[in-house]
Write a protein that holds these residues in place. Structure first.
Motif, PDB file in Angstrom:
ATOM      1  N   GLU A 182     109.098 -75.768  57.621  1.00  0.00           N
ATOM      2  CA  GLU A 182     109.172 -76.943  58.496  1.00  0.00           C
ATOM      3  C   GLU A 182     110.615 -77.238  58.882  1.00  0.00           C
ATOM      4  O   GLU A 182     110.912 -77.543  60.028  1.00  0.00           O
ATOM      5  CB  GLU A 182     108.537 -78.155  57.805  1.00  0.00           C
ATOM      6  N   GLY A 183     111.525 -77.153  57.926  1.00  0.00           N
ATOM      7  CA  GLY A 183     112.942 -77.377  58.228  1.00  0.00           C
ATOM      8  C   GLY A 183     113.484 -76.356  59.210  1.00  0.00           C
ATOM      9  O   GLY A 183     114.258 -76.683  60.109  1.00  0.00           O
ATOM     10  N   GLY A 184     113.054 -75.114  59.044  1.00  0.00           N
ATOM     11  CA  GLY A 184     113.464 -74.068  59.988  1.00  0.00           C
ATOM     12  C   GLY A 184     112.927 -74.309  61.384  1.00  0.00           C
ATOM     13  O   GLY A 184     113.629 -74.078  62.376  1.00  0.00           O
ATOM     14  N   SER A 185     111.707 -74.821  61.476  1.00  0.00           N
ATOM     15  CA  SER A 185     111.140 -75.090  62.800  1.00  0.00           C
ATOM     16  C   SER A 185     111.877 -76.238  63.492  1.00  0.00           C
ATOM     17  O   SER A 185     112.058 -76.229  64.710  1.00  0.00           O
ATOM     18  CB  SER A 185     109.638 -75.390  62.712  1.00  0.00           C
ATOM     19  N   LEU A 186     112.338 -77.231  62.706  1.00  0.00           N
ATOM     20  CA  LEU A 186     113.125 -78.317  63.291  1.00  0.00           C
ATOM     21  C   LEU A 186     114.452 -77.786  63.826  1.00  0.00           C
ATOM     22  O   LEU A 186     114.864 -78.140  64.935  1.00  0.00           O
ATOM     23  CB  LEU A 186     113.384 -79.415  62.259  1.00  0.00           C
ATOM     24  N   LEU A 187     115.096 -76.924  63.055  1.00  0.00           N
ATOM     25  CA  LEU A 187     116.364 -76.344  63.515  1.00  0.00           C
ATOM     26  C   LEU A 187     116.160 -75.485  64.751  1.00  0.00           C
ATOM     27  O   LEU A 187     116.976 -75.508  65.685  1.00  0.00           O
ATOM     28  CB  LEU A 187     117.004 -75.533  62.389  1.00  0.00           C
ATOM     29  N   LEU A 188     115.086 -74.729  64.781  1.00  0.00           N
ATOM     30  CA  LEU A 188     114.757 -73.915  65.948  1.00  0.00           C
ATOM     31  C   LEU A 188     114.559 -74.796  67.175  1.00  0.00           C
ATOM     32  O   LEU A 188     115.057 -74.495  68.263  1.00  0.00           O
ATOM     33  CB  LEU A 188     113.500 -73.093  65.655  1.00  0.00           C
ATOM     34  N   LEU A 189     113.863 -75.898  66.994  1.00  0.00           N
ATOM     35  CA  LEU A 189     113.623 -76.827  68.104  1.00  0.00           C
ATOM     36  C   LEU A 189     114.924 -77.451  68.588  1.00  0.00           C
ATOM     37  O   LEU A 189     115.198 -77.475  69.795  1.00  0.00           O
ATOM     38  CB  LEU A 189     112.641 -77.917  67.663  1.00  0.00           C
ATOM     39  N   LEU A 190     115.746 -77.933  67.662  1.00  0.00           N
ATOM     40  CA  LEU A 190     116.957 -78.645  68.049  1.00  0.00           C
ATOM     41  C   LEU A 190     118.067 -77.744  68.579  1.00  0.00           C
ATOM     42  O   LEU A 190     118.757 -78.112  69.536  1.00  0.00           O
ATOM     43  CB  LEU A 190     117.499 -79.441  66.859  1.00  0.00           C
ATOM     44  N   VAL A 211     109.904 -73.538  76.718  1.00  0.00           N
ATOM     45  CA  VAL A 211     110.280 -73.176  75.351  1.00  0.00           C
ATOM     46  C   VAL A 211     110.098 -74.375  74.421  1.00  0.00           C
ATOM     47  O   VAL A 211     109.572 -74.239  73.315  1.00  0.00           O
ATOM     48  CB  VAL A 211     111.732 -72.649  75.294  1.00  0.00           C
ATOM     49  N   VAL A 212     110.495 -75.559  74.892  1.00  0.00           N
ATOM     50  CA  VAL A 212     110.342 -76.765  74.081  1.00  0.00           C
ATOM     51  C   VAL A 212     108.859 -77.085  73.893  1.00  0.00           C
ATOM     52  O   VAL A 212     108.452 -77.541  72.818  1.00  0.00           O
ATOM     53  CB  VAL A 212     111.092 -77.959  74.715  1.00  0.00           C
ATOM     54  N   SER A 213     108.057 -76.837  74.903  1.00  0.00           N
ATOM     55  CA  SER A 213     106.613 -77.085  74.777  1.00  0.00           C
ATOM     56  C   SER A 213     106.008 -76.234  73.665  1.00  0.00           C
ATOM     57  O   SER A 213     105.236 -76.728  72.838  1.00  0.00           O
ATOM     58  CB  SER A 213     105.900 -76.785  76.091  1.00  0.00           C
ATOM     59  N   VAL A 214     106.374 -74.977  73.626  1.00  0.00           N
ATOM     60  CA  VAL A 214     105.818 -74.063  72.622  1.00  0.00           C
ATOM     61  C   VAL A 214     106.380 -74.367  71.238  1.00  0.00           C
ATOM     62  O   VAL A 214     105.629 -74.555  70.274  1.00  0.00           O
ATOM     63  CB  VAL A 214     106.092 -72.588  73.016  1.00  0.00           C
ATOM     64  N   VAL A 215     107.690 -74.425  71.128  1.00  0.00           N
ATOM     65  CA  VAL A 215     108.318 -74.659  69.828  1.00  0.00           C
ATOM     66  C   VAL A 215     108.008 -76.069  69.329  1.00  0.00           C
ATOM     67  O   VAL A 215     107.782 -76.275  68.133  1.00  0.00           O
ATOM     68  CB  VAL A 215     109.843 -74.411  69.894  1.00  0.00           C
ATOM     69  N   GLY A 216     107.951 -77.037  70.235  1.00  0.00           N
ATOM     70  CA  GLY A 216     107.615 -78.406  69.850  1.00  0.00           C
ATOM     71  C   GLY A 216     106.208 -78.514  69.286  1.00  0.00           C
ATOM     72  O   GLY A 216     105.977 -79.206  68.292  1.00  0.00           O
ATOM     73  N   ALA A 217     105.259 -77.823  69.918  1.00  0.00           N
ATOM     74  CA  ALA A 217     103.883 -77.825  69.409  1.00  0.00           C
ATOM     75  C   ALA A 217     103.812 -77.147  68.041  1.00  0.00           C
ATOM     76  O   ALA A 217     103.126 -77.629  67.135  1.00  0.00           O
ATOM     77  CB  ALA A 217     102.962 -77.138  70.403  1.00  0.00           C
ATOM     78  N   LEU A 218     104.516 -76.041  67.898  1.00  0.00           N
ATOM     79  CA  LEU A 218     104.558 -75.345  66.616  1.00  0.00           C
ATOM     80  C   LEU A 218     105.156 -76.246  65.535  1.00  0.00           C
ATOM     81  O   LEU A 218     104.613 -76.374  64.432  1.00  0.00           O
ATOM     82  CB  LEU A 218     105.365 -74.059  66.744  1.00  0.00           C
ATOM     83  N   HIS A 219     106.266 -76.893  65.858  1.00  0.00           N
ATOM     84  CA  HIS A 219     106.914 -77.789  64.899  1.00  0.00           C
ATOM     85  C   HIS A 219     105.995 -78.953  64.547  1.00  0.00           C
ATOM     86  O   HIS A 219     105.913 -79.355  63.378  1.00  0.00           O
ATOM     87  CB  HIS A 219     108.241 -78.304  65.463  1.00  0.00           C
ATOM     88  N   GLY A 220     105.300 -79.503  65.518  1.00  0.00           N
ATOM     89  CA  GLY A 220     104.381 -80.608  65.247  1.00  0.00           C
ATOM     90  C   GLY A 220     103.278 -80.213  64.288  1.00  0.00           C
ATOM     91  O   GLY A 220     102.928 -80.966  63.370  1.00  0.00           O
ATOM     92  N   GLY A 221     102.720 -79.035  64.478  1.00  0.00           N
ATOM     93  CA  GLY A 221     101.694 -78.542  63.554  1.00  0.00           C
ATOM     94  C   GLY A 221     102.244 -78.323  62.161  1.00  0.00           C
ATOM     95  O   GLY A 221     101.610 -78.686  61.159  1.00  0.00           O
ATOM     96  N   LEU A 222     103.427 -77.733  62.079  1.00  0.00           N
ATOM     97  CA  LEU A 222     104.052 -77.492  60.775  1.00  0.00           C
ATOM     98  C   LEU A 222     104.417 -78.807  60.084  1.00  0.00           C
ATOM     99  O   LEU A 222     104.296 -78.930  58.861  1.00  0.00           O
ATOM    100  CB  LEU A 222     105.285 -76.609  60.924  1.00  0.00           C
ATOM    101  N   PHE A 223     104.838 -79.800  60.865  1.00  0.00           N
ATOM    102  CA  PHE A 223     105.153 -81.109  60.296  1.00  0.00           C
ATOM    103  C   PHE A 223     103.902 -81.741  59.690  1.00  0.00           C
ATOM    104  O   PHE A 223     103.956 -82.327  58.599  1.00  0.00           O
ATOM    105  CB  PHE A 223     105.757 -82.036  61.360  1.00  0.00           C
ATOM    106  N   THR A 224     102.782 -81.603  60.379  1.00  0.00           N
ATOM    107  CA  THR A 224     101.525 -82.141  59.859  1.00  0.00           C
ATOM    108  C   THR A 224     101.156 -81.480  58.534  1.00  0.00           C
ATOM    109  O   THR A 224     100.782 -82.161  57.568  1.00  0.00           O
ATOM    110  CB  THR A 224     100.388 -81.950  60.888  1.00  0.00           C
ATOM    111  N   VAL A 225     101.295 -80.170  58.466  1.00  0.00           N
ATOM    112  CA  VAL A 225     101.011 -79.454  57.217  1.00  0.00           C
ATOM    113  C   VAL A 225     102.005 -79.876  56.134  1.00  0.00           C
ATOM    114  O   VAL A 225     101.630 -80.050  54.967  1.00  0.00           O
ATOM    115  CB  VAL A 225     101.041 -77.926  57.437  1.00  0.00           C
TER     116      VAL A 225
END
Length: 100
Positions: free
Chosen positions: A15-23, A38-52
């Motif tokens: 999850e931390g890595g996905s936040l860094l990837l997004l930012l 790119v933000v749409s895809v990575v943002g959706a991925l990060h949102g799912g990972l944040f939920t988990v």
């Protein structure tokens, strides 16, 4: 993964890595290179990972029986870049103290 704490720590890295990837990758690509998809895809991925990650916080809270401050801290660091990596260091120290 042998226990809930290791599973939580792994999810924290993901999850931390996905936040860094997004930012630090997706957002600059959007604003400097005009690639908002790119933000749409990575943002959706990060949102799912944040939920988990939040579900893993709940699971680890009961399975590991860690102090409530860890639960609050685990949720708080999810909003801070590199926060999960700092929390992981503290959890490793706590795990060693508890084992001793």
């Amino acid at each position: 993964m042998k226990n809930a704490l290791n599973q939580f720590r792994f999810m924290g890295f993901v999850e931390g890595g996905s936040l860094l990837l997004l930012l630090f990758i997706a957002m600059p690509l959007k604003y400097f290179f005009g690639m908002p998809e790119v933000v749409s895809v990575v943002g959706a991925l990060h949102g799912g990972l944040f939920t988990v990650y939040v579900l893993m916080i709940i699971y680890a809270t009961f399975a590991v029986r860690w102090p409530f401050r860890f639960t609050v801290g685990a949720l708080a660091v999810a909003f801070i870049p590199f926060g999960n990596f700092i929390l992981d260091r503290r959890l490793e120290n706590w795990k060693q103290l508890k084992a001793a």
